[in-house]
Design a protein around this motif. Structure first.
Motif, PDB file in Angstrom:
ATOM      1  N   SER A  80       0.835  -1.197   0.000  1.00  0.00           N
ATOM      2  CA  SER A  80       0.000   0.000   0.000  1.00  0.00           C
ATOM      3  C   SER A  80       0.870   1.247   0.000  1.00  0.00           C
ATOM      4  O   SER A  80       2.074   1.183   0.269  1.00  0.00           O
ATOM      5  CB  SER A  80      -0.914   0.005   1.235  1.00  0.00           C
ATOM      6  OG  SER A  80      -0.142   0.008   2.421  1.00  0.00           O
ATOM      7  N   GLY A  81       0.237   2.373  -0.319  1.00  0.00           N
ATOM      8  CA  GLY A  81       0.954   3.638  -0.260  1.00  0.00           C
ATOM      9  C   GLY A  81       1.336   4.182  -1.623  1.00  0.00           C
ATOM     10  O   GLY A  81       1.027   3.599  -2.662  1.00  0.00           O
ATOM     11  N   PRO A  82       2.035   5.318  -1.630  1.00  0.00           N
ATOM     12  CA  PRO A  82       2.342   6.015  -2.887  1.00  0.00           C
ATOM     13  C   PRO A  82       3.516   5.442  -3.661  1.00  0.00           C
ATOM     14  O   PRO A  82       3.714   5.806  -4.824  1.00  0.00           O
ATOM     15  CB  PRO A  82       2.659   7.441  -2.408  1.00  0.00           C
ATOM     16  CG  PRO A  82       3.232   7.244  -1.029  1.00  0.00           C
ATOM     17  CD  PRO A  82       2.462   6.090  -0.445  1.00  0.00           C
ATOM     18  N   ASP A  83       4.326   4.595  -3.036  1.00  0.00           N
ATOM     19  CA  ASP A  83       5.529   4.079  -3.692  1.00  0.00           C
ATOM     20  C   ASP A  83       5.342   2.627  -4.112  1.00  0.00           C
ATOM     21  O   ASP A  83       4.748   1.835  -3.383  1.00  0.00           O
ATOM     22  CB  ASP A  83       6.736   4.180  -2.760  1.00  0.00           C
ATOM     23  CG  ASP A  83       7.023   5.625  -2.350  1.00  0.00           C
ATOM     24  OD1 ASP A  83       6.925   6.503  -3.227  1.00  0.00           O
ATOM     25  OD2 ASP A  83       7.322   5.857  -1.169  1.00  0.00           O
ATOM     26  N   LEU A  84       5.889   2.306  -5.277  1.00  0.00           N
ATOM     27  CA  LEU A  84       5.814   0.924  -5.753  1.00  0.00           C
ATOM     28  C   LEU A  84       6.755   0.031  -4.969  1.00  0.00           C
ATOM     29  O   LEU A  84       6.465  -1.143  -4.732  1.00  0.00           O
ATOM     30  CB  LEU A  84       6.177   0.862  -7.241  1.00  0.00           C
ATOM     31  CG  LEU A  84       6.114  -0.514  -7.900  1.00  0.00           C
ATOM     32  CD1 LEU A  84       4.672  -1.014  -7.951  1.00  0.00           C
ATOM     33  CD2 LEU A  84       6.720  -0.480  -9.296  1.00  0.00           C
ATOM     34  N   GLN A  85       7.912   0.599  -4.525  1.00  0.00           N
ATOM     35  CA  GLN A  85       8.953  -0.197  -3.887  1.00  0.00           C
ATOM     36  C   GLN A  85       9.399   0.439  -2.579  1.00  0.00           C
ATOM     37  O   GLN A  85       9.324   1.643  -2.410  1.00  0.00           O
ATOM     38  CB  GLN A  85      10.166  -0.322  -4.826  1.00  0.00           C
ATOM     39  CG  GLN A  85       9.817  -0.850  -6.197  1.00  0.00           C
ATOM     40  CD  GLN A  85      10.982  -0.769  -7.162  1.00  0.00           C
ATOM     41  OE1 GLN A  85      11.613  -1.778  -7.437  1.00  0.00           O
ATOM     42  NE2 GLN A  85      11.269   0.404  -7.705  1.00  0.00           N
ATOM     43  N   ARG A  86       9.867  -0.417  -1.655  1.00  0.00           N
ATOM     44  CA  ARG A  86      10.506   0.040  -0.417  1.00  0.00           C
ATOM     45  C   ARG A  86      11.899  -0.575  -0.404  1.00  0.00           C
ATOM     46  O   ARG A  86      12.089  -1.721  -0.001  1.00  0.00           O
ATOM     47  CB  ARG A  86       9.688  -0.396   0.807  1.00  0.00           C
ATOM     48  CG  ARG A  86       8.346   0.312   0.919  1.00  0.00           C
ATOM     49  CD  ARG A  86       7.500  -0.236   2.053  1.00  0.00           C
ATOM     50  NE  ARG A  86       8.123  -0.079   3.342  1.00  0.00           N
ATOM     51  CZ  ARG A  86       7.592  -0.504   4.487  1.00  0.00           C
ATOM     52  NH1 ARG A  86       6.428  -1.139   4.463  1.00  0.00           N
ATOM     53  NH2 ARG A  86       8.208  -0.324   5.633  1.00  0.00           N
ATOM     54  N   VAL A  87      12.851   0.224  -0.884  1.00  0.00           N
ATOM     55  CA  VAL A  87      14.201  -0.281  -1.102  1.00  0.00           C
ATOM     56  C   VAL A  87      14.830  -0.787   0.190  1.00  0.00           C
ATOM     57  O   VAL A  87      15.589  -1.758   0.192  1.00  0.00           O
ATOM     58  CB  VAL A  87      15.082   0.813  -1.754  1.00  0.00           C
ATOM     59  CG1 VAL A  87      16.515   0.321  -1.926  1.00  0.00           C
ATOM     60  CG2 VAL A  87      14.499   1.219  -3.103  1.00  0.00           C
ATOM     61  N   GLU A  88      14.495  -0.130   1.320  1.00  0.00           N
ATOM     62  CA  GLU A  88      15.117  -0.546   2.573  1.00  0.00           C
ATOM     63  C   GLU A  88      14.744  -1.985   2.941  1.00  0.00           C
ATOM     64  O   GLU A  88      15.540  -2.708   3.548  1.00  0.00           O
ATOM     65  CB  GLU A  88      14.732   0.415   3.711  1.00  0.00           C
ATOM     66  CG  GLU A  88      13.294   0.330   4.204  1.00  0.00           C
ATOM     67  CD  GLU A  88      12.297   1.101   3.367  1.00  0.00           C
ATOM     68  OE1 GLU A  88      11.113   1.155   3.745  1.00  0.00           O
ATOM     69  OE2 GLU A  88      12.712   1.673   2.323  1.00  0.00           O
ATOM     70  N   LEU A  89      13.550  -2.426   2.537  1.00  0.00           N
ATOM     71  CA  LEU A  89      13.134  -3.799   2.832  1.00  0.00           C
ATOM     72  C   LEU A  89      13.831  -4.793   1.906  1.00  0.00           C
ATOM     73  O   LEU A  89      14.282  -5.850   2.359  1.00  0.00           O
ATOM     74  CB  LEU A  89      11.618  -3.938   2.709  1.00  0.00           C
ATOM     75  CG  LEU A  89      10.776  -3.348   3.841  1.00  0.00           C
ATOM     76  CD1 LEU A  89       9.296  -3.610   3.572  1.00  0.00           C
ATOM     77  CD2 LEU A  89      11.171  -3.938   5.184  1.00  0.00           C
ATOM     78  N   THR A  90      13.910  -4.472   0.622  1.00  0.00           N
ATOM     79  CA  THR A  90      14.582  -5.399  -0.284  1.00  0.00           C
ATOM     80  C   THR A  90      16.061  -5.526   0.067  1.00  0.00           C
ATOM     81  O   THR A  90      16.613  -6.629   0.059  1.00  0.00           O
ATOM     82  CB  THR A  90      14.439  -4.952  -1.756  1.00  0.00           C
ATOM     83  OG1 THR A  90      14.933  -3.618  -1.905  1.00  0.00           O
ATOM     84  CG2 THR A  90      12.993  -5.005  -2.199  1.00  0.00           C
ATOM     85  N   GLU A  91      16.699  -4.415   0.386  1.00  0.00           N
ATOM     86  CA  GLU A  91      18.119  -4.466   0.736  1.00  0.00           C
ATOM     87  C   GLU A  91      18.342  -5.231   2.035  1.00  0.00           C
ATOM     88  O   GLU A  91      19.315  -5.979   2.167  1.00  0.00           O
ATOM     89  CB  GLU A  91      18.685  -3.047   0.844  1.00  0.00           C
ATOM     90  CG  GLU A  91      18.812  -2.329  -0.484  1.00  0.00           C
ATOM     91  CD  GLU A  91      19.813  -3.005  -1.412  1.00  0.00           C
ATOM     92  OE1 GLU A  91      20.735  -3.685  -0.926  1.00  0.00           O
ATOM     93  OE2 GLU A  91      19.677  -2.854  -2.643  1.00  0.00           O
TER      94      GLU A  91
END
Length: 394
Positions: free
Chosen positions: A186-197
């Motif tokens: 959810s939210g305005p961003d497609l990705q949350r880089v901090e989680l993938t990293e």
């Protein structure tokens, strides 16, 4: 508070929580203390500057909160909190496993059911909200909140035992954390880089501990091969760019090379598992110069094996796309129909989105627009919603 400080606190929170739980036990009390320390940092650091050892600062402040709480309750009066912000040298775990990873193994305690292990770890280590975790599990938020609360109580007072029996749950947790970062619920961003990293970092830690385990290597390869496309998944305005429209010359070739090497080696040395098969599929996509040149027959074979080995509605969903690319859109739609009665997919936007895509391929554009509209109403991701709405006018 600046974005840099906010990102720093997000990265440090699970490590600090892991340190406190390792030292003191009492998961709930430690979690509350960490939240208070994070709040104090968010107020003090912008005005006074980030301390030289931010993790040590948070551990010290949270530890003091714990001590104050225990004293006020006339309990654990003999405990003392370290006054230095420097982590004790004898507790430096960087040569083996850091406290974030130890916290992960604690959350995967064998007394918890696999769904509870995953949910608790996503909350404590991944920092996901209860709503995000509920979406990942396809269950109501209230159900997930109760599950997490019960899990905390069940592991209260347990230490940090580690064992191979926890590995499947640990890998599943890391997989879900990565997926939440790569396709934010959810939210305005497609990705949350901090989680993938963070998911990649922790998976590297597990791989360093268990280099001969094929599924650990497979999961790491899958993450690297998937994350290699990150920069091309959104346009300058943040709009979603589908795989077939991405500029493949901008994919991260270093990550692709590392991922391909990992999955090639592990498939040659150990029996294939679900993560290795998914990594092999990702490798086929990443090595293809275009969508048209992609070896869809190989992808379909891999998805068919995966669906038999580890049945899952999301795997069937992806197999339907591969089926459509090899046998035609109507064959894919027929396979998709098998999910209509699956309660786990009831109301899930991806079922409508994939059906719309396959209807478009079949030339049934009006029906496709209807399902694109349904999918847009059901997703909580703004970039995905905007993309699906654009498709309704295409």
């Amino acid at each position: 508070m600046s974005r840099e400080i906010e990102d720093l606190l997000r990265r440090l929170a699970p490590r600090v929580l892991g340190t406190l739980v390792r030292r003191h036990g009492q998961f709930d009390a430690c979690e509350d203390a960490v939240q208070e320390a994070l709040l104090a940092a968010s107020v003090q650091w912008p005005a006074e500057g980030v301390p030289r050892e931010p993790a040590g600062w948070l551990v010290t402040v949270a530890g003091r909160r714990l001590t104050d709480q225990w004293r006020s309750e006339a309990a654990r009066r003999q405990r003392e909190v370290a006054v230095s912000v420097e982590p004790p040298p004898e507790e430096d775990l960087t040569k083996h496993v850091d406290d974030t990873l130890k916290l992960l193994f604690l959350c995967c305690h064998p007394e918890l059911s696999p769904p509870s292990q995953v949910a608790l770890t996503l909350r404590a280590v991944g920092g996901l909200t209860t709503a995000e975790i509920a979406s990942a599990f396809l269950v109501p938020e209230s159900t997930m909140a109760q599950r997490i609360s019960r899990s905390k109580q069940k592991i209260k007072g347990h230490g940090f035992p580690e064992g191979p029996e926890r590995l499947p749950a640990v890998l599943h947790v890391l997989y879900l954390i990565f997926n939440e970062g790569y396709n934010t619920t959810s939210g305005p961003d497609l990705q949350r880089v901090e989680l993938t990293e963070e998911a990649i970092r922790l998976t590297r830690e597990v791989h360093a501990l268990m280099p001969a385990d094929g599924e650990v290597a497979g999961l790491l390869a899958l993450m690297l091969l998937t994350d290699a496309r990150r920069a091309t998944r959104t346009g300058p305005d943040g709009a979603l760019v589908p795989l077939e429209e991405q500029d493949r010359t901008r994919w991260d070739r270093a990550r692709i090379a590392e991922g391909v090497a990992l999955v090639s080696r592990t498939l040659a040395e150990s029996p294939p598992g679900p993560y290795q098969l998914q990594a092999a599929i990702a490798a086929v996509h990443d090595e293809a110069p275009s969508t048209e040149a992609t070896d869809w027959r190989q992808i379909l074979v891999l998805y068919t094996i995966l669906d038999r080995m580890s049945p899952n509605p999301m795997v069937t969903l992806n197999r339907a796309i591969a089926t459509a690319m090899v046998q035609g859109p109507h064959a894919g739609l027929d396979l998709l129909a098998s999910l209509d009665e699956d309660k786990r997919m009831a109301g899930h936007y991806r079922l409508d989105a994939v059906r719309a895509h396959l209807l478009d391929l079949a030339g049934e554009h009006e029906q496709a627009r209807e399902h694109y509209r349904k999918a847009a109403k059901r997703t909580f991701s703004l970039p995905e919603r905007e993309y699906l709405l654009r498709k309704t006018s295409g």
